[in-house]
Design a protein around this motif. Structure first.
Motif, PDB file in Angstrom:
ATOM      1  N   GLY A   1      -6.797  -1.000   4.760  1.00  0.00           N
ATOM      2  CA  GLY A   1      -5.536  -0.361   5.110  1.00  0.00           C
ATOM      3  C   GLY A   1      -4.385  -1.316   5.307  1.00  0.00           C
ATOM      4  O   GLY A   1      -3.308  -0.907   5.758  1.00  0.00           O
ATOM      5  N   ARG A   2      -4.568  -2.578   4.956  1.00  0.00           N
ATOM      6  CA  ARG A   2      -3.485  -3.556   5.074  1.00  0.00           C
ATOM      7  C   ARG A   2      -2.925  -3.915   3.689  1.00  0.00           C
ATOM      8  O   ARG A   2      -3.629  -3.854   2.683  1.00  0.00           O
ATOM      9  N   ILE A   3      -1.656  -4.277   3.667  1.00  0.00           N
ATOM     10  CA  ILE A   3      -0.985  -4.641   2.419  1.00  0.00           C
ATOM     11  C   ILE A   3      -1.473  -6.011   1.960  1.00  0.00           C
ATOM     12  O   ILE A   3      -1.572  -6.951   2.758  1.00  0.00           O
ATOM     13  N   THR A   4      -1.770  -6.114   0.692  1.00  0.00           N
ATOM     14  CA  THR A   4      -2.189  -7.396   0.115  1.00  0.00           C
ATOM     15  C   THR A   4      -1.138  -7.984  -0.819  1.00  0.00           C
ATOM     16  O   THR A   4      -1.151  -9.190  -1.077  1.00  0.00           O
ATOM     17  N   TYR A   5      -0.258  -7.139  -1.338  1.00  0.00           N
ATOM     18  CA  TYR A   5       0.806  -7.636  -2.221  1.00  0.00           C
ATOM     19  C   TYR A   5       1.960  -6.652  -2.197  1.00  0.00           C
ATOM     20  O   TYR A   5       1.770  -5.434  -2.181  1.00  0.00           O
TER      21      TYR A   5
ATOM     22  N   GLY B 201       7.620  -5.983  19.964  1.00  0.00           N
ATOM     23  CA  GLY B 201       6.815  -7.196  19.942  1.00  0.00           C
ATOM     24  C   GLY B 201       5.680  -7.145  18.946  1.00  0.00           C
ATOM     25  O   GLY B 201       4.659  -7.812  19.109  1.00  0.00           O
ATOM     26  N   ARG B 202       5.865  -6.372  17.863  1.00  0.00           N
ATOM     27  CA  ARG B 202       4.825  -6.207  16.857  1.00  0.00           C
ATOM     28  C   ARG B 202       5.251  -6.905  15.565  1.00  0.00           C
ATOM     29  O   ARG B 202       6.394  -6.777  15.122  1.00  0.00           O
ATOM     30  N   THR B 203       4.316  -7.601  14.960  1.00  0.00           N
ATOM     31  CA  THR B 203       4.569  -8.263  13.683  1.00  0.00           C
ATOM     32  C   THR B 203       3.731  -7.674  12.562  1.00  0.00           C
ATOM     33  O   THR B 203       3.790  -8.162  11.429  1.00  0.00           O
ATOM     34  N   ASP B 204       2.953  -6.639  12.857  1.00  0.00           N
ATOM     35  CA  ASP B 204       2.032  -6.075  11.861  1.00  0.00           C
ATOM     36  C   ASP B 204       2.491  -4.738  11.313  1.00  0.00           C
ATOM     37  O   ASP B 204       1.784  -4.109  10.528  1.00  0.00           O
ATOM     38  N   ILE B 205       3.677  -4.281  11.711  1.00  0.00           N
ATOM     39  CA  ILE B 205       4.227  -3.017  11.229  1.00  0.00           C
ATOM     40  C   ILE B 205       5.717  -3.205  10.966  1.00  0.00           C
ATOM     41  O   ILE B 205       6.284  -4.254  11.247  1.00  0.00           O
ATOM     42  N   GLY B 206       6.365  -2.181  10.396  1.00  0.00           N
ATOM     43  CA  GLY B 206       7.815  -2.214  10.234  1.00  0.00           C
ATOM     44  C   GLY B 206       8.311  -2.868   8.964  1.00  0.00           C
ATOM     45  O   GLY B 206       9.503  -2.813   8.674  1.00  0.00           O
ATOM     46  N   ALA B 207       7.427  -3.508   8.201  1.00  0.00           N
ATOM     47  CA  ALA B 207       7.830  -4.157   6.949  1.00  0.00           C
ATOM     48  C   ALA B 207       6.656  -4.125   5.987  1.00  0.00           C
ATOM     49  O   ALA B 207       5.490  -4.153   6.403  1.00  0.00           O
TER      50      ALA B 207
ATOM     51  N   ARG C 188       4.768  -6.179   3.850  1.00  0.00           N
ATOM     52  CA  ARG C 188       4.436  -7.564   3.503  1.00  0.00           C
ATOM     53  C   ARG C 188       2.935  -7.763   3.678  1.00  0.00           C
ATOM     54  O   ARG C 188       2.291  -7.058   4.462  1.00  0.00           O
ATOM     55  N   PRO C 189       2.363  -8.721   2.940  1.00  0.00           N
ATOM     56  CA  PRO C 189       0.920  -8.948   3.033  1.00  0.00           C
ATOM     57  C   PRO C 189       0.466  -9.187   4.468  1.00  0.00           C
ATOM     58  O   PRO C 189       1.097  -9.935   5.221  1.00  0.00           O
ATOM     59  N   GLY C 190      -0.624  -8.528   4.836  1.00  0.00           N
ATOM     60  CA  GLY C 190      -1.168  -8.637   6.174  1.00  0.00           C
ATOM     61  C   GLY C 190      -0.760  -7.512   7.086  1.00  0.00           C
ATOM     62  O   GLY C 190      -1.450  -7.233   8.075  1.00  0.00           O
ATOM     63  N   ASN C 191       0.348  -6.863   6.796  1.00  0.00           N
ATOM     64  CA  ASN C 191       0.793  -5.737   7.617  1.00  0.00           C
ATOM     65  C   ASN C 191      -0.003  -4.483   7.298  1.00  0.00           C
ATOM     66  O   ASN C 191      -0.537  -4.321   6.197  1.00  0.00           O
TER      67      ASN C 191
ATOM     68  N   ALA D  50      -1.776   3.121   7.777  1.00  0.00           N
ATOM     69  CA  ALA D  50      -2.916   2.239   7.487  1.00  0.00           C
ATOM     70  C   ALA D  50      -3.558   2.600   6.142  1.00  0.00           C
ATOM     71  O   ALA D  50      -4.772   2.595   5.986  1.00  0.00           O
ATOM     72  N   GLY D  51      -2.698   2.929   5.171  1.00  0.00           N
ATOM     73  CA  GLY D  51      -3.161   3.242   3.828  1.00  0.00           C
ATOM     74  C   GLY D  51      -3.727   4.629   3.646  1.00  0.00           C
ATOM     75  O   GLY D  51      -4.097   5.010   2.531  1.00  0.00           O
ATOM     76  N   GLU D  52      -3.778   5.412   4.701  1.00  0.00           N
ATOM     77  CA  GLU D  52      -4.342   6.762   4.635  1.00  0.00           C
ATOM     78  C   GLU D  52      -3.236   7.798   4.531  1.00  0.00           C
ATOM     79  O   GLU D  52      -2.286   7.786   5.326  1.00  0.00           O
ATOM     80  N   PRO D  53      -3.307   8.718   3.571  1.00  0.00           N
ATOM     81  CA  PRO D  53      -2.265   9.745   3.476  1.00  0.00           C
ATOM     82  C   PRO D  53      -2.293  10.685   4.672  1.00  0.00           C
ATOM     83  O   PRO D  53      -3.348  11.208   5.034  1.00  0.00           O
ATOM     84  N   VAL D  54      -1.132  10.863   5.294  1.00  0.00           N
ATOM     85  CA  VAL D  54      -1.013  11.793   6.420  1.00  0.00           C
ATOM     86  C   VAL D  54      -0.020  12.911   6.123  1.00  0.00           C
ATOM     87  O   VAL D  54      -0.044  13.967   6.748  1.00  0.00           O
ATOM     88  N   VAL D  55       0.866  12.681   5.145  1.00  0.00           N
ATOM     89  CA  VAL D  55       1.794  13.706   4.653  1.00  0.00           C
ATOM     90  C   VAL D  55       1.772  13.650   3.134  1.00  0.00           C
ATOM     91  O   VAL D  55       1.922  12.574   2.545  1.00  0.00           O
TER      92      VAL D  55
END
Length: 436
Positions: A31-35, A351-357, A359-362, A406-411
């Motif tokens: 569920g994380r971005i790789t590219y 204070g989160r770096t894993d959401i909002g953009a 980019r790889p790892g988010n 997290a890569g899962e369709p919700v809408v």
């Protein structure tokens, strides 16, 4: 399974607010971005990758930095009363009649509403926190839950603080599929709690690296005693140690230059809620000064009683308009600025770096914008500035088509797929009848 999305336009919400044309976003099986980048430079894929072609625009999911979403159950009450009278005479007495399942019903419908608007993350402050978590996980939302505590008869703030710590120690600061849940501390405000409660909150939260979510300087008359004794609410928070840890200040309307300096030095994030501030006549937050001081500022809807909806696109438009009015400058807050506040800026405020953009790892929290409408009549083959203007000023939530967390369709095609919206609306209607 890993996924690849081919998209004509991707807005990754990087610091430059890039507009990527003919782009690809890859999502790993976790569920994380790789590219995220140009299709021409995308890595080769294997047969175990599901490929999708999306017309339109792909953006990060929006981040709502301040909400009381279970208050969908109270929507519409006391809307024409002064702020303090509304709380004391209408909202708090009605909330006292709410049961845990009522808060759950309100939260579930709030999650549904936000997801359909492309809001994938919300920072929630409310009671019945366990039920809020259940509802968020059912809907598939990402939520930072701050169990609210206040100094009122029947509420033991010390026990409430200790209970949050025990919960974090048991389940972890973040948990759930895709780390969808983060636990926080929710002192309502300085004027509704004794100073000792703020001290204890600072100690307990710092030891666990937890975010503290608090209302700050929302109205001019709410914290007169604190200002008289300590100079300002922000100076009080400094004395109690709250400025030393992770802190999210909701509203932050009535601030001095020194207050802004203290917030900047501490790294405090601010949730800017222009709709609520305007409806309640709380004042106009010094957004330009906050941003000039490099304070991380995101957007918040506040609760559905204060601003009546959970539409962060609308908050972005209001932020642009009010900032331009207050500064007498049509460039005071641009469409680019507002988009980043609704996405990466909101994440930074939390204070989160894993959401909002993107980019790889988010986490792959993503919103797909349909451009088959009058707001994009000129199509996508326009200048980047015009495309962003059409998105932020004209389209907004009306153009949201699909959403992933997290890569899962919700809408999908504008409707939630994990929960039945109609059933959730009926459940809320039943709960509303019981408590009013």
């Amino acid at each position: 399974m890993a996924q690849r999305f081919f998209v004509p336009v991707v807005l990754p919400a990087d610091p430059d607010c890039s507009v990527l044309r003919d782009a690809v976003v890859d999502v790993g099986p976790d569920g994380r971005i790789t590219y995220c980048g140009a299709a021409s430079a995308a890595p080769s894929i294997t047969e175990n990758v599901a490929c999708s072609v999306l017309p339109g625009i792909l953006t990060p999911g929006l981040v709502n930095t301040h909400a009381h979403s279970p208050m969908t159950i109270l929507r519409g009450i006391g809307g024409d009363l002064p702020s303090m009278a509304r709380r004391q005479n209408v909202i708090w007495p009605t909330e006292a009649r709410m049961r845990a399942r009522d808060a759950r019903a309100g939260m579930l419908l709030g999650c549904i509403e936000m997801l359909r608007y492309g809001v994938t993350t919300s920072a929630e402050m409310y009671a019945h926190a366990e039920e809020l978590v259940e509802a968020a996980l059912e809907a598939g939302s990402r939520v930072l839950v701050a169990p609210a505590y206040i100094n009122r008869p029947g509420i033991d703030w010390y026990s409430e603080i200790k209970a949050i710590g025990k919960w974090i120690d048991a389940d972890g600061l973040r948990f759930g599929p895709g780390d969808r849940i983060e636990l926080c501390y929710g002192p309502h405000s300085a004027y509704t709690l004794p100073t000792q409660a703020l001290h204890v909150t600072a100690e307990e939260s710092a030891g666990r690296g937890a975010l503290v979510h608090i209302h700050l300087a929302e109205t001019v008359d709410e914290d007169l005693a604190q200002r008289w004794e300590h100079g300002s609410t922000i100076q009080l928070l400094q004395k109690t140690g709250l400025l030393k840890g992770r802190l999210l200040a909701a509203h932050a309307v009535h601030l001095s230059d020194n207050d802004i300096r203290l917030l900047a030095e501490s790294g405090t994030g601010v949730a800017h809620c222009p709709g609520s501030n305007a409806k309640l006549a709380a004042g106009m937050a010094p957004l330009h000064a906050l941003r000039s001081a490099s304070i991380p500022v995101g957007l918040g809807t506040d609760g559905p009683v204060s601003s009546d909806d959970l539409d962060l696109w609308e908050e972005a438009r209001l932020a642009m308009m009010f900032s331009r009015l207050s500064m007498s400058d049509p460039l005071a807050l641009t469409a680019k600025d507002a988009f980043l506040m609704a996405t990466a800026g909101g994440a930074a405020a939390l204070g989160r770096t894993d959401i909002g953009a993107l980019r790889p790892g988010n986490w792959a929290d993503m919103t797909h914008i349909d451009v088959d409408g009058p707001y994009f009549a000129a199509g996508l083959d326009v200048a980047d500035e015009q495309l962003l203007a059409n998105l932020m000023w004209a389209a907004g939530s009306r153009a949201v088509k699909d959403v992933w967390v997290a890569g899962e369709p919700v809408v999908v095609n504008g409707e939630t797929v994990r929960v039945d919206r109609i059933a959730a609306q009926r459940a809320l209607a039943d709960a509303t009848t019981r408590i009013r």
